[in-house]
Design an enzyme around this catalytic site. Structure first.
Site, PDB file in Angstrom:
ATOM      1  CE  LYS A 123       9.510 -10.729   5.520  1.00  0.00           C
ATOM      2  NZ  LYS A 123       9.269 -12.047   4.921  1.00  0.00           N
TER       3      LYS A 123
HETATM    4  C1  E4P Z   1       6.845 -11.130   2.802  1.00  0.00           C
HETATM    5  O1  E4P Z   1       7.930 -10.593   2.702  1.00  0.00           O
HETATM    6  C2  E4P Z   1       6.585 -12.538   2.498  1.00  0.00           C
HETATM    7  O2  E4P Z   1       7.834 -13.199   2.335  1.00  0.00           O
HETATM    8  C3  E4P Z   1       5.882 -12.802   1.203  1.00  0.00           C
HETATM    9  O3  E4P Z   1       5.827 -11.709   0.346  1.00  0.00           O
HETATM   10  C4  E4P Z   1       4.631 -13.581   1.313  1.00  0.00           C
HETATM   11  O4  E4P Z   1       4.244 -13.842   0.018  1.00  0.00           O
HETATM   12  P1  E4P Z   1       3.291 -15.044  -0.417  1.00  0.00           P
HETATM   13  O5  E4P Z   1       1.902 -14.618  -0.081  1.00  0.00           O
HETATM   14  O6  E4P Z   1       3.520 -15.125  -1.888  1.00  0.00           O
HETATM   15  O7  E4P Z   1       3.742 -16.251   0.309  1.00  0.00           O
END
Ligand code: E4P
Length: 226
Positions: A86
């Site tokens: 990622k």
């Molecule tokens: C994306 O995959 C991130 O891990 C995540 O969805 C970010 O989410 P948050 O805004 O709740 O931290």
């Protein structure tokens, strides 16, 4: 649409995967740090709990493409072909996505907030892009609209990259992202479990049980009667 859990908590993953059709897990450095445990062991546990064929998206930390590529390769070696590196959509991240994609290593472009970031990541060969819905809504943006524009662009240009909509804080956002045609959503466990809940479902089941009991008795199942 694919359902992923946005967590690194093994207990939550186990509980939800026992019941629901979950396609994998996304993590980020914040979620991993929350678990306060050995990183390598944690990844192995997540992989074991998920079982065969499920995706694990793990975020890289490197700031230059060489480091990011090394991290992607390490993840691929350690977790196998269902590991997705990622990678944040920085210029060096985009370079790394191109290199990893040419090596056949899967990638997810993350921290996506605009359709152009998504388009560039897709052209670089990302398997997924992850637009952050709630973080956009928080700054009076329209997270779902961005998801919808990205989905539309990928269709127009016939790109095989999928959208995994992320950063949800309520069911309405998830519902609207599904309506916008996102290929996948990644949802925190506590929010995911709310997707199935409805008071009318509970009251309907209660009434069915009461009516059945009046004739066939308490706790009698079909398998007890035929
Ligand atoms: C994306 O995959 C991130 O891990 C995540 O969805 C970010 O989410 P948050 O805004 O709740 O931290």
């Amino acid at each position: 649409m694919l359902y992923l859990l946005d967590t690194a908590n093994v207990k939550d993953i186990r509980r939800i995967c026992d019941v629901y059709p979950i396609d994998g897990v996304t993590t980020n450095p914040t979620l991993i740090s929350k678990e306060k445990t050995d990183f390598k062991e944690l990844l192995m546990k997540i992989k074991d709990v998920l079982g065969l064929g499920k995706m694990i998206h793990v975020q890289t930390l490197g700031e230059n493409s060489e480091d990011i590529v090394n991290e992607g390769e390490a993840l691929n070696r350690f977790l196998g072909e269902n590991a997705y590196a990622k990678i944040p959509v920085t210029p060096q991240g985009i370079k790394a996505i191109q290199i990893l994609s040419q090596k056949g290593i899967k990638t997810t472009a993350t921290a996506v907030f605009t359709p152009q970031q998504a388009l560039i990541a897709a052209r670089a060969g990302a398997d997924f892009v992850a637009p952050y819905v709630n973080r956009l809504d928080n700054i009076v943006g329209d997270g779902v609209e961005i998801v919808s524009e990205i989905v539309r662009e990928f269709k127009i240009y016939n790109l095989k990259t999928k959208v995994v909509a992320a950063s949800f804080k309520n069911l309405e956002q998830i519902h609207k992202a599904s309506q916008a045609g996102t290929h996948a959503v990644t949802v925190a466990p506590e929010l995911f479990e709310k997707l199935l809940q409805h008071p009318l479902t509970d009251s309907s089941i209660k009434k069915f049980e009461e009516d059945w009991e009046t004739i066939y008795g308490k706790d009698k199942l079909i398998s007890d009667l035929i």
